[in-house]
Design a protein around this motif. Structure first.
Motif, PDB file in Angstrom:
ATOM      1  N   MET A   1      12.955   7.284   7.147  1.00  0.00           N
ATOM      2  CA  MET A   1      12.362   8.087   8.210  1.00  0.00           C
ATOM      3  C   MET A   1      13.079   7.820   9.525  1.00  0.00           C
ATOM      4  O   MET A   1      12.487   7.385  10.517  1.00  0.00           O
ATOM      5  CB  MET A   1      10.876   7.783   8.337  1.00  0.00           C
ATOM      6  CG  MET A   1      10.083   8.137   7.085  1.00  0.00           C
ATOM      7  SD  MET A   1       8.329   7.836   7.307  1.00  0.00           S
ATOM      8  CE  MET A   1       7.708   8.261   5.689  1.00  0.00           C
ATOM      9  N   ILE A   2      14.383   8.075   9.493  1.00  0.00           N
ATOM     10  CA  ILE A   2      15.198   7.832  10.684  1.00  0.00           C
ATOM     11  C   ILE A   2      14.777   8.816  11.775  1.00  0.00           C
ATOM     12  O   ILE A   2      14.632  10.017  11.552  1.00  0.00           O
ATOM     13  CB  ILE A   2      16.689   7.993  10.360  1.00  0.00           C
ATOM     14  CG1 ILE A   2      17.076   6.972   9.281  1.00  0.00           C
ATOM     15  CG2 ILE A   2      17.531   7.821  11.600  1.00  0.00           C
ATOM     16  CD1 ILE A   2      18.494   7.119   8.793  1.00  0.00           C
ATOM     17  N   GLY A   3      14.602   8.303  12.979  1.00  0.00           N
ATOM     18  CA  GLY A   3      14.263   9.144  14.116  1.00  0.00           C
ATOM     19  C   GLY A   3      12.776   9.423  14.238  1.00  0.00           C
ATOM     20  O   GLY A   3      12.359  10.083  15.182  1.00  0.00           O
ATOM     21  N   ILE A   8       4.012   6.830  13.621  1.00  0.00           N
ATOM     22  CA  ILE A   8       3.884   7.810  12.540  1.00  0.00           C
ATOM     23  C   ILE A   8       4.447   7.231  11.242  1.00  0.00           C
ATOM     24  O   ILE A   8       3.885   7.401  10.160  1.00  0.00           O
ATOM     25  CB  ILE A   8       4.597   9.122  12.914  1.00  0.00           C
ATOM     26  CG1 ILE A   8       3.928   9.750  14.144  1.00  0.00           C
ATOM     27  CG2 ILE A   8       4.592  10.084  11.741  1.00  0.00           C
ATOM     28  CD1 ILE A   8       4.607  11.011  14.629  1.00  0.00           C
ATOM     29  N   ALA A   9       5.561   6.541  11.365  1.00  0.00           N
ATOM     30  CA  ALA A   9       6.167   5.922  10.193  1.00  0.00           C
ATOM     31  C   ALA A   9       5.221   4.891   9.573  1.00  0.00           C
ATOM     32  O   ALA A   9       5.079   4.801   8.349  1.00  0.00           O
ATOM     33  CB  ALA A   9       7.492   5.260  10.584  1.00  0.00           C
ATOM     34  N   LEU A  10       4.552   4.115  10.433  1.00  0.00           N
ATOM     35  CA  LEU A  10       3.603   3.128   9.951  1.00  0.00           C
ATOM     36  C   LEU A  10       2.418   3.799   9.254  1.00  0.00           C
ATOM     37  O   LEU A  10       1.924   3.329   8.224  1.00  0.00           O
ATOM     38  CB  LEU A  10       3.102   2.270  11.122  1.00  0.00           C
ATOM     39  CG  LEU A  10       2.151   1.123  10.770  1.00  0.00           C
ATOM     40  CD1 LEU A  10       2.833   0.144   9.828  1.00  0.00           C
ATOM     41  CD2 LEU A  10       1.676   0.414  12.036  1.00  0.00           C
ATOM     42  N   TYR A  11       1.987   4.949   9.815  1.00  0.00           N
ATOM     43  CA  TYR A  11       0.879   5.703   9.218  1.00  0.00           C
ATOM     44  C   TYR A  11       1.247   6.157   7.806  1.00  0.00           C
ATOM     45  O   TYR A  11       0.478   5.991   6.860  1.00  0.00           O
ATOM     46  CB  TYR A  11       0.526   6.901  10.098  1.00  0.00           C
ATOM     47  CG  TYR A  11      -0.268   7.963   9.385  1.00  0.00           C
ATOM     48  CD1 TYR A  11      -1.621   7.784   9.128  1.00  0.00           C
ATOM     49  CD2 TYR A  11       0.342   9.140   8.947  1.00  0.00           C
ATOM     50  CE1 TYR A  11      -2.353   8.748   8.461  1.00  0.00           C
ATOM     51  CE2 TYR A  11      -0.373  10.116   8.291  1.00  0.00           C
ATOM     52  CZ  TYR A  11      -1.723   9.922   8.049  1.00  0.00           C
ATOM     53  OH  TYR A  11      -2.434  10.882   7.401  1.00  0.00           O
ATOM     54  N   ASP A  14       1.414   3.212   5.394  1.00  0.00           N
ATOM     55  CA  ASP A  14       0.071   2.753   5.042  1.00  0.00           C
ATOM     56  C   ASP A  14      -0.585   3.715   4.059  1.00  0.00           C
ATOM     57  O   ASP A  14      -1.226   3.303   3.084  1.00  0.00           O
ATOM     58  CB  ASP A  14      -0.781   2.617   6.306  1.00  0.00           C
ATOM     59  CG  ASP A  14      -2.176   2.115   6.002  1.00  0.00           C
ATOM     60  OD1 ASP A  14      -2.301   1.008   5.457  1.00  0.00           O
ATOM     61  OD2 ASP A  14      -3.142   2.846   6.312  1.00  0.00           O
ATOM     62  N   ARG A  15      -0.420   5.015   4.295  1.00  0.00           N
ATOM     63  CA  ARG A  15      -1.002   6.026   3.413  1.00  0.00           C
ATOM     64  C   ARG A  15      -0.412   5.946   2.002  1.00  0.00           C
ATOM     65  O   ARG A  15      -1.137   6.020   1.000  1.00  0.00           O
ATOM     66  CB  ARG A  15      -0.765   7.415   4.020  1.00  0.00           C
ATOM     67  CG  ARG A  15      -1.389   8.553   3.229  1.00  0.00           C
ATOM     68  CD  ARG A  15      -1.053   9.887   3.895  1.00  0.00           C
ATOM     69  NE  ARG A  15      -1.594  10.993   3.140  1.00  0.00           N
ATOM     70  CZ  ARG A  15      -2.803  11.496   3.260  1.00  0.00           C
ATOM     71  NH1 ARG A  15      -3.639  10.950   4.137  1.00  0.00           N
ATOM     72  NH2 ARG A  15      -3.211  12.516   2.534  1.00  0.00           N
ATOM     73  N   GLN A  16       0.895   5.754   1.921  1.00  0.00           N
ATOM     74  CA  GLN A  16       1.539   5.647   0.619  1.00  0.00           C
ATOM     75  C   GLN A  16       1.068   4.407  -0.136  1.00  0.00           C
ATOM     76  O   GLN A  16       0.881   4.440  -1.355  1.00  0.00           O
ATOM     77  CB  GLN A  16       3.061   5.615   0.789  1.00  0.00           C
ATOM     78  CG  GLN A  16       3.664   6.963   1.189  1.00  0.00           C
ATOM     79  CD  GLN A  16       5.165   6.868   1.415  1.00  0.00           C
ATOM     80  OE1 GLN A  16       5.727   5.784   1.400  1.00  0.00           O
ATOM     81  NE2 GLN A  16       5.794   8.005   1.655  1.00  0.00           N
TER      82      GLN A  16
END
Length: 606
Positions: A1-3, A8-11, A14-16
């Motif tokens: 998830m570059i950029g 949001i990346a942490l969200y 966590d969801r995955q």
């Protein structure tokens, strides 16, 4: 998830993680995903949205789900088992499941329809095979909580009703009308029992002071008031086990009053540990209203009040009642009478044994006190002849025997108090267990009766071939198109007959399932509740026991220390005496040698 934004990346990460966890724990382990989704919705609003849960919360809810549900059966294996049984679905009817759980109630013949009776007889012939399968699933139960079997174990009778559409039914919530007692820890104390003079032509009665903390309620109530309170709670909460009350009539003596105070306190404290029972308005009046006229008015209103008749009128903690029978609850209800009998017998035996131990302990203690007298007389006898050592020994030993007698008596009293008197409350609990089971049996009998009647009516209607009498066919073009098909297929026709009556039967089935589950859930609730109380009870007993043992130990340690010191003194004295004797012997030998030398070595004295 570059950029991508770090939050949001942490969200997404966590969801995955949560989705992967659910896949591994539910889907990959063959648990029913639909049941789990319903369970999530039951536990929390919008529970199927994974974002409403943290990973830790999901781990807890998955653990709880696995305690109540089991992985789905291997369908291929099940079908292999029933390859030669084409009527599998019919034989697994809910009506037969109900009949099997008591091994007493069976459907009778169906008059006016020999064909259906023959089909039922064929089903009955293979019932033992089905029962063997059920037994293999439940043989390890032994009243212990296990995972529920799939709801396929209680298949619906497809020719008689529509498919199950819900697992839970909405009830009244405590939150809709809570009392000041709800959602807080309440401590209720009963004390200061007083005998009241009722007058010339009436019997004296006892009143008890009842304090409710931290609400600072303070009232006085009679024995009859406690009985009335329990009656109202049983009426208002038939799905909850209401604690027992003593069955014997009150006795106006101080010893009885103290015992009754403890019993009433345990009764009210047990009620206070149930959020459902604490929502009772009359319970609040019982604990709060110290105006006698107002309380008597409240009693009259409670006696005339309308109480729940259906599940949706009951009050539950979460506002939902489970209306699908689990295998644990069904299996337990087949043995619930045996459980209640064993519960009663074992507590009675414990109480009798504790009483017998105390009686024998007192007898042994009495014998020890007699021994004390004899030893004390022996001490005096040695004092007369001025034999100090024996006089002192027997005097000490006399005290030790008395102390040991006290210790033995204390052991008996402690055991009877903590394993006898205290357990009488638990002994009486078998009656509330039977009360709840009786309600469940009444629901079962009502269901069996209405189910049988409905099937008989449908049989007659199918014979008549008049679909307009089936209900729901008038002006229903879609159903009329199925007329020929339904007249040729009785099982399918039964699904469309008498929809109103079928719905009433389904409601009765749900009530039976609900009370079957309540028997299992309430027995476990009371058991867990008692477990915590008894643990604290025996913790107190162990503290007292340690005190008694320590006192006994100190007593004998003093005895040992004192006479060990005397023994050391005697040993020292013996050494001194031995040394003195040796010195005297040396002097004696020297004198002899001196005399022998002066007499010429003859050894004779001139």
């Amino acid at each position: 998830m570059i950029g991508m934004d770090p939050e949001i990346a942490l969200y997404y990460k966590d969801r995955q993680e949560k989705q992967l966890y659910l896949k591994n724990e539910i889907q990959d382990q063959n648990y029913n995903v639909a049941e789990f989704a319903q369970f999530l919705d039951y536990k929390r609003e919008k529970g199927t949205d994974v974002d409403t849960w943290t990973l830790e919360e999901l781990e807890e809810v998955v653990s709880e789900f696995k305690q109540n549900y089991a992985p789905q059966f291997d369908q291929a294996a099940m079908m292999q088992h029933f390859d030669d049984q084409q009527e599998y679905q019919h034989r697994q009817t809910f009506a037969q499941m109900v009949a099997n759980d008591s091994q007493q109630q069976q459907y009778g013949g169906y008059p006016n329809n020999e064909g259906h009776q023959e089909q039922y007889n064929n089903e009955f012939d293979t019932q033992q095979q089905d029962q063997q399968l059920s037994n293999s699933m439940n043989q390890q139960l032994h009243f212990e909580e296990k995972k529920d079997l799939s709801f396929e174990v209680i298949q619906q009778n497809e020719f008689n009703r529509v498919k199950i559409s819900r697992q839970y039914i909405d009830t009244k919530k405590i939150q809709d009308a809570p009392t000041p007692l709800n959602f807080k820890k309440v401590d209720i104390r009963v004390s200061e029992g007083l005998i009241k003079d009722a007058g010339l032509f009436s019997q004296n009665y006892i009143t008890y002071k009842i304090e409710t903390l931290p609400l600072n309620y303070d009232v006085r109530r009679k024995d009859a008031d406690f009985l009335f309170l329990r009656k109202i709670l049983v009426k208002g909460y038939p799905h909850i086990i209401v604690p027992p009350l003593p069955s014997k009539a009150p006795k106006p003596n101080p010893k009885y009053i103290k015992k009754r105070e403890k019993y009433y306190q345990r009764f009210l404290q047990a009620i206070a540990r149930s959020e459902e029972l604490k929502s009772s308005q009359f319970l609040l009046d019982f604990l709060f209203d110290n105006d006698l006229k107002n309380f008597q008015k409240a009693m009259k209103e409670a006696d005339k009040a309308r109480y729940p008749k259906t599940i949706d009128e009951l009050i539950t903690y979460k506002g939902q009642g489970k209306v699908q029978m689990t295998s644990n609850s069904s299996a337990f209800c087949t043995k619930m009478v045996d459980y209640a009998d064993s519960y009663q017998i074992l507590y009675k035996e414990m109480i009798d044994c504790a009483k017998e131990i105390n009686e024998k302990s007192q007898e042994l203690a009495s014998t020890m006190y007699q021994l004390h007298k004899f030893i004390e007389q022996m001490s005096e006898l040695n004092r007369m002849i001025k034999c100090q050592s024996q006089h002192e020994l027997f005097a000490w030993l006399s005290k030790m025997i008395t102390g040991s007698g006290n210790f033995i008596a204390q052991q008996g009293e402690l055991i009877e108090k903590y394993l006898g008197e205290h357990m009488k409350f638990h002994l009486d609990e078998h009656e509330p267990f039977r009360e709840l089971f009786t309600i469940r049996e009444q629901q079962k009998q009502a269901y069996v009766k209405i189910e049988k009647s409905l099937i008989e009516r449908k049989e007659k209607l199918f014979k008549s071939k008049d679909v307009y009498k089936w209900g729901g066919f008038v002006d229903n073009i879609e159903l009329l198109k199925l007329k020929d098909e339904l007249l040729a297929d009785k099982d399918k026709a039964f699904q469309y007959m008498l929809p109103k009556e079928t719905k009433e039967v389904e409601a009765k089935r749900e009530e039976l399932c609900f009370y079957t589950n309540q028997c299992w859930d309430e027995i476990r609730r009371v058991g867990n509740d008692n477990g915590r109380l008894i643990r604290d009870h025996f913790r107190d007993m162990s503290q007292i026991q340690c005190s008694y043992i320590n006192q006994n130990h100190v007593m004998w340690a003093d005895f040992l220390s004192h006479f060990a010191e005397l023994a050391a003194q005697d040993l020292e004295q013996d050494k001194k005496q031995e040394q003195e004797q040796q010195q005297q012997q040396l002097k004696f030998d020297e004198n002899i040698e001196t005399r022998d030398g002066g007499s010429g070595g003859t050894g004779r004295i001139a």
